[in-house]
Design a protein around this motif. Structure first.
Motif, PDB file in Angstrom:
ATOM      1  N   SER A 190      -3.635   4.426  11.755  1.00  9.94           N
ATOM      2  CA  SER A 190      -3.468   5.541  10.826  1.00  9.94           C
ATOM      3  C   SER A 190      -4.612   5.567   9.817  1.00  9.94           C
ATOM      4  O   SER A 190      -4.966   6.624   9.292  1.00  9.94           O
ATOM      5  CB  SER A 190      -2.136   5.431  10.081  1.00  9.94           C
ATOM      6  OG  SER A 190      -1.056   5.645  10.956  1.00  9.94           O
ATOM      7  N   TYR A 191      -5.195   4.397   9.560  1.00 11.35           N
ATOM      8  CA  TYR A 191      -6.215   4.288   8.516  1.00 11.35           C
ATOM      9  C   TYR A 191      -7.567   3.789   9.024  1.00 11.35           C
ATOM     10  O   TYR A 191      -8.553   3.856   8.296  1.00 11.35           O
ATOM     11  CB  TYR A 191      -5.713   3.327   7.422  1.00 11.35           C
ATOM     12  CG  TYR A 191      -4.419   3.775   6.809  1.00 11.35           C
ATOM     13  CD1 TYR A 191      -4.385   4.831   5.902  1.00 11.35           C
ATOM     14  CD2 TYR A 191      -3.215   3.171   7.165  1.00 11.35           C
ATOM     15  CE1 TYR A 191      -3.189   5.264   5.360  1.00 11.35           C
ATOM     16  CE2 TYR A 191      -2.018   3.604   6.621  1.00 11.35           C
ATOM     17  CZ  TYR A 191      -2.008   4.650   5.721  1.00 11.35           C
ATOM     18  OH  TYR A 191      -0.825   5.084   5.196  1.00 11.35           O
ATOM     19  N   SER A 233       0.839  -1.815   7.239  1.00 11.71           N
ATOM     20  CA  SER A 233       0.571  -0.420   7.588  1.00 11.71           C
ATOM     21  C   SER A 233       0.060  -0.310   9.019  1.00 11.71           C
ATOM     22  O   SER A 233      -0.504  -1.263   9.573  1.00 11.71           O
ATOM     23  CB  SER A 233      -0.477   0.168   6.633  1.00 11.71           C
ATOM     24  OG  SER A 233      -0.020   0.128   5.300  1.00 11.71           O
ATOM     25  N   ASN A 234       0.261   0.856   9.608  1.00 13.53           N
ATOM     26  CA  ASN A 234      -0.232   1.101  10.959  1.00 13.53           C
ATOM     27  C   ASN A 234      -1.751   1.170  10.931  1.00 13.53           C
ATOM     28  O   ASN A 234      -2.337   2.020  10.275  1.00 13.53           O
ATOM     29  CB  ASN A 234       0.359   2.398  11.496  1.00 13.53           C
ATOM     30  CG  ASN A 234       0.065   2.580  12.971  1.00 13.53           C
ATOM     31  OD1 ASN A 234      -1.082   2.611  13.387  1.00 13.53           O
ATOM     32  ND2 ASN A 234       1.114   2.726  13.760  1.00 13.53           N
ATOM     33  N   PHE A 255      -2.110  -5.052   8.277  1.00 12.81           N
ATOM     34  CA  PHE A 255      -2.045  -3.954   9.245  1.00 12.81           C
ATOM     35  C   PHE A 255      -1.389  -4.461  10.523  1.00 12.81           C
ATOM     36  O   PHE A 255      -1.288  -5.664  10.771  1.00 12.81           O
ATOM     37  CB  PHE A 255      -3.450  -3.443   9.586  1.00 12.81           C
ATOM     38  CG  PHE A 255      -4.136  -2.695   8.485  1.00 12.81           C
ATOM     39  CD1 PHE A 255      -3.751  -1.406   8.146  1.00 12.81           C
ATOM     40  CD2 PHE A 255      -5.194  -3.272   7.784  1.00 12.81           C
ATOM     41  CE1 PHE A 255      -4.396  -0.709   7.139  1.00 12.81           C
ATOM     42  CE2 PHE A 255      -5.852  -2.584   6.781  1.00 12.81           C
ATOM     43  CZ  PHE A 255      -5.454  -1.294   6.454  1.00 12.81           C
ATOM     44  N   LYS A 291       2.904   6.428   9.095  1.00 16.85           N
ATOM     45  CA  LYS A 291       2.188   6.757   7.868  1.00 16.85           C
ATOM     46  C   LYS A 291       2.637   5.885   6.696  1.00 16.85           C
ATOM     47  O   LYS A 291       3.743   5.352   6.656  1.00 16.85           O
ATOM     48  CB  LYS A 291       2.391   8.234   7.505  1.00 16.85           C
ATOM     49  CG  LYS A 291       1.891   9.208   8.578  1.00 16.85           C
ATOM     50  CD  LYS A 291       0.391   9.117   8.745  1.00 16.85           C
ATOM     51  CE  LYS A 291      -0.119  10.123   9.757  1.00 16.85           C
ATOM     52  NZ  LYS A 291      -1.575  10.030   9.951  1.00 16.85           N
ATOM     53  N   VAL A 292       1.772   5.788   5.747  1.00 14.45           N
ATOM     54  CA  VAL A 292       2.007   5.144   4.458  1.00 14.45           C
ATOM     55  C   VAL A 292       2.522   3.717   4.591  1.00 14.45           C
ATOM     56  O   VAL A 292       1.755   2.779   4.654  1.00 14.45           O
ATOM     57  CB  VAL A 292       2.958   5.982   3.581  1.00 14.45           C
ATOM     58  CG1 VAL A 292       3.057   5.385   2.184  1.00 14.45           C
ATOM     59  CG2 VAL A 292       2.461   7.433   3.463  1.00 14.45           C
ATOM     60  N   PHE A 293       3.844   3.541   4.664  1.00 19.58           N
ATOM     61  CA  PHE A 293       4.379   2.186   4.660  1.00 19.58           C
ATOM     62  C   PHE A 293       4.381   1.549   6.043  1.00 19.58           C
ATOM     63  O   PHE A 293       4.708   0.390   6.186  1.00 19.58           O
ATOM     64  CB  PHE A 293       5.792   2.174   4.087  1.00 19.58           C
ATOM     65  CG  PHE A 293       5.832   2.463   2.620  1.00 19.58           C
ATOM     66  CD1 PHE A 293       5.214   1.613   1.725  1.00 19.58           C
ATOM     67  CD2 PHE A 293       6.447   3.599   2.140  1.00 19.58           C
ATOM     68  CE1 PHE A 293       5.240   1.871   0.364  1.00 19.58           C
ATOM     69  CE2 PHE A 293       6.470   3.860   0.779  1.00 19.58           C
ATOM     70  CZ  PHE A 293       5.866   3.006  -0.104  1.00 19.58           C
ATOM     71  N   GLY A 294       4.049   2.311   7.057  1.00 22.69           N
ATOM     72  CA  GLY A 294       3.975   1.739   8.393  1.00 22.69           C
ATOM     73  C   GLY A 294       5.329   1.264   8.867  1.00 22.69           C
ATOM     74  O   GLY A 294       6.343   1.905   8.637  1.00 22.69           O
ATOM     75  N   TYR A 296       0.833  -1.210   0.000  1.00 18.36           N
ATOM     76  CA  TYR A 296       0.000   0.000   0.000  1.00 18.36           C
ATOM     77  C   TYR A 296       0.869   1.262   0.000  1.00 18.36           C
ATOM     78  O   TYR A 296       1.821   1.370   0.770  1.00 18.36           O
ATOM     79  CB  TYR A 296      -0.931  -0.008   1.209  1.00 18.36           C
ATOM     80  CG  TYR A 296      -1.859   1.181   1.239  1.00 18.36           C
ATOM     81  CD1 TYR A 296      -2.694   1.460   0.162  1.00 18.36           C
ATOM     82  CD2 TYR A 296      -1.871   2.046   2.327  1.00 18.36           C
ATOM     83  CE1 TYR A 296      -3.534   2.554   0.167  1.00 18.36           C
ATOM     84  CE2 TYR A 296      -2.717   3.140   2.350  1.00 18.36           C
ATOM     85  CZ  TYR A 296      -3.546   3.397   1.270  1.00 18.36           C
ATOM     86  OH  TYR A 296      -4.362   4.482   1.281  1.00 18.36           O
ATOM     87  N   ASP A 297       0.505   2.225  -0.856  1.00 21.85           N
ATOM     88  CA  ASP A 297       1.313   3.436  -1.034  1.00 21.85           C
ATOM     89  C   ASP A 297       0.688   4.679  -0.409  1.00 21.85           C
ATOM     90  O   ASP A 297       1.174   5.792  -0.608  1.00 21.85           O
ATOM     91  CB  ASP A 297       1.569   3.685  -2.519  1.00 21.85           C
ATOM     92  CG  ASP A 297       0.273   3.840  -3.322  1.00 21.85           C
ATOM     93  OD1 ASP A 297      -0.816   3.867  -2.705  1.00 21.85           O
ATOM     94  OD2 ASP A 297       0.355   3.925  -4.561  1.00 21.85           O
ATOM     95  N   GLY A 298      -0.393   4.516   0.347  1.00 24.21           N
ATOM     96  CA  GLY A 298      -1.001   5.650   1.013  1.00 24.21           C
ATOM     97  C   GLY A 298      -1.972   6.442   0.164  1.00 24.21           C
ATOM     98  O   GLY A 298      -2.555   7.420   0.636  1.00 24.21           O
TER      99      GLY A 298
END
Length: 364
Positions: free
Chosen positions: A250-251, A246-247, A226, A236-239, A205-207
Motif C-alpha cells: 500500500s505504501y 501496515s500493508n 510492514f 489501508k492505514v492500519f493494515g 502509523y496513522d496513514g
C-alpha cells in the motif's frame, strides 16, 4: 582379456571419482558451503569476483556506520538524518534476513551482526509450522520450507529490542513476508506483543505524512512494521494488525526480485521497473539487489553487486528511470561489500537540499 578388464576397472574408478566430485559439489551448493559460480569457474577457468570483506562469519565490515558527533542529536548514524522523513532516507536492508543456516543460505552470519554493522532493514519470512512437541502449529521464521532458515521470532525480537535499547538513536524497518502455512500479520504481531518493550517501540502509523526521524525518536518509536503476501480485507492505514503492521505494497513499490545473474540486474530498463506496489502510494521504493539463480543465492554475485560502484550504478539508474527515491536496498550476504557505507553517503547527500532551503528561509 586381462588388459581389457584392467582398462574397464580404471574407467570405472574414474567415473566413480567424477560422481563423487559431482555429489560433493551438489551437496556443497545445497548446504551453502560452495557457491555455484565457484564450481563453474573451476571448470571454465574463470575467476570469482573479488570479495571486499572477509567471508568469516565472525568478521563485521570495517566501516564505522555511526558518524554522529559525541554531543548532539543522532538518527541512524548521522546527525543530518534527523531532519529527513522516514521515507526520505535509505535503509541498508537484508533480504531473507533470517536465513543464515544450512540449505542455500542468503547470508553467512546472523542478522544480529548486521545490525551492528549498520543494516537497518530486515525482510523476514513468517511461517506457520508444526511443532511436534506440542502437536500444534506455531509461528516461526523460515525460508520456503519449514525448518529451512529457521529462527525463533521470540529470540529475534528480544535481540532486536536489546540492540535498540543499546542504540536509542537507531530506527529499524521490518517487512514480514507471509509464507509457508498461510500465517497472518496478526499472528506475528501477537508474538511481538509478548515483548512489550518492542511493542511500544513500534510506530502506530496513522496513514498521514511520515514523521521525521527526529520526531519518531522523540516519541520513542524505533521500529516501522510492514507485511505482505496476505489476504487483508483492508490493506489501508492500519493494515492487518491493529495500528502497528501496515500493508507493505500500500505504501511501497518494489522492483522484481527474480534475477538469474548479475547481467540481468545490470539491464536497468527492466531491473528497475516498478513491480508489486505500482498501484499504491509509492511512499517507499524498494530495490531488490541480489541474484536468485537456479542453485540459490550466489556469494560471488553478491561480492560484485554489493560493491560501492555497483550499488551507486543501480541506485542512480533506478532513480533516473522511475523518478522514485530509493529507500530500501535489499542484498544477500551482508558481510560482502559496502552497503552501509553507501547508504550513509546517499543520506548525507539527501540532507543537503533540505539544509539549503532552511538557510534560504532564515537569511533570505
Amino acid at each position: 582379456m586381462n588388459k581389457d578388464r584392467g582398462g574397464g576397472s580404471c574407467c570405472s574408478c574414474t567415473k566413480f571419482l567424477v560422481f563423487l566430485l559431482f555429489l560433493g559439489g551438489a551437496l556443497g551448493v545445497l548446504f551453502g558451503l560452495v557457491d555455484i559460480e565457484q564450481i563453474e569457474n573451476f571448470f571454465t577457468g574463470g575467476s570469482s569476483s573479488p570479495n571486499t570483506n572477509s567471508t568469516d562469519s565472525s568478521v563485521v565490515p570495517k566501516y564505522e556506520f555511526m558518524q554522529c558527533p559525541e554531543t548532539g542529536e543522532c538518527c541512524n548514524g548521522l546527525q543530518s538524518n534527523c531532519d529527513l522523513r522516514v521515507n526520505e532516507i535509505m535503509f541498508a536492508t537484508l533480504h531473507n534476513a533470517n536465513h543464515d543456516s544450512l540449505l542455500l543460505p542468503n547470508h553467512d552470519a546472523p542478522l544480529e551482526g548486521a545490525l551492528e554493522a549498520g543494516y537497518r532493514g530486515l525482510f523476514l519470512d513468517v511461517c506457520k509450522c508444526p511443532n511436534r512437541l506440542t502437536n500444534s502449529d506455531e509461528i516461526t521464521f523460515c525460508h520456503g520450507v519449514c525448518g529451512v532458515g529457521a529462527r525463533n521470532p521470540t529470540e529475534v525480537f528480544a535481540n532486536v529490542n536489546t540492540f535498540l535499547d543499546k542504540n536509542p538513536t537507531e530506527v529499524i524497518l521490518i517487512n514480514f513476508e507471509m509464507s509457508v502455512g498461510n500465517p497472518t500479520p496478526e499472528e506475528i504481531w501477537n508474538v511481538m506483543l509478548t515483548n512489550d518493550a518492542l511493542r511500544r517501540k513500534t510506530l502506530p502509523y496513522d496513514g498521514k505524512a511520515w514523521p521525521t526521524m527526529r520526531d519518531l525518536l522523540a516519541d520513542n518509536r524505533q521500529v516501522i512494521g510492514f507485511a505482505h503476501n496476505n489476504d487483508c480485507s483492508d490493506p489501508k492505514v492500519f493494515g492487518c494488525a491493529p495500528g502497528r503492521i501496515s500493508n507493505f505494497f500500500s505504501y511501497a513499490v518494489e522492483t522484481s526480485w527474480d534475477f538469474p545473474d548479475v547481467a540481468s540486474i545490470k539491464a536497468y530498463d527492466t531491473s528497475c521497473a516498478e513491480d508489486r506496489g505500482a498501484t499504491g502510494l509509492k511512499n517507499f521504493y524498494s530495490v531488490n539487489h541480489f541474484v536468485t539463480g537456479t542453485f540459490g543465492p550466489s556469494k560471488s554475485s553478491a561480492s560484485t553487486l554489493n560493491s560501492l560502484a555497483e550499488l551507486k550504478n543501480r541506485v542512480e539508474a533506478c532513480e533516473a528511470r522511475t523518478k522514485n527515491r530509493v529507500n530500501i536496498l535489499s542484498i544477500d550476504f551482508w558481510q560482502r561489500g559496502d552497503l552501509p557505507e553507501y547508504t550513509q553517503t546517499v543520506n548525507i547527500a539527501r540532507s543537503k537540499p533540505r539544509l539549503t532551503r532552511l538557510l534560504r528561509w532564515l537569511f533570505g
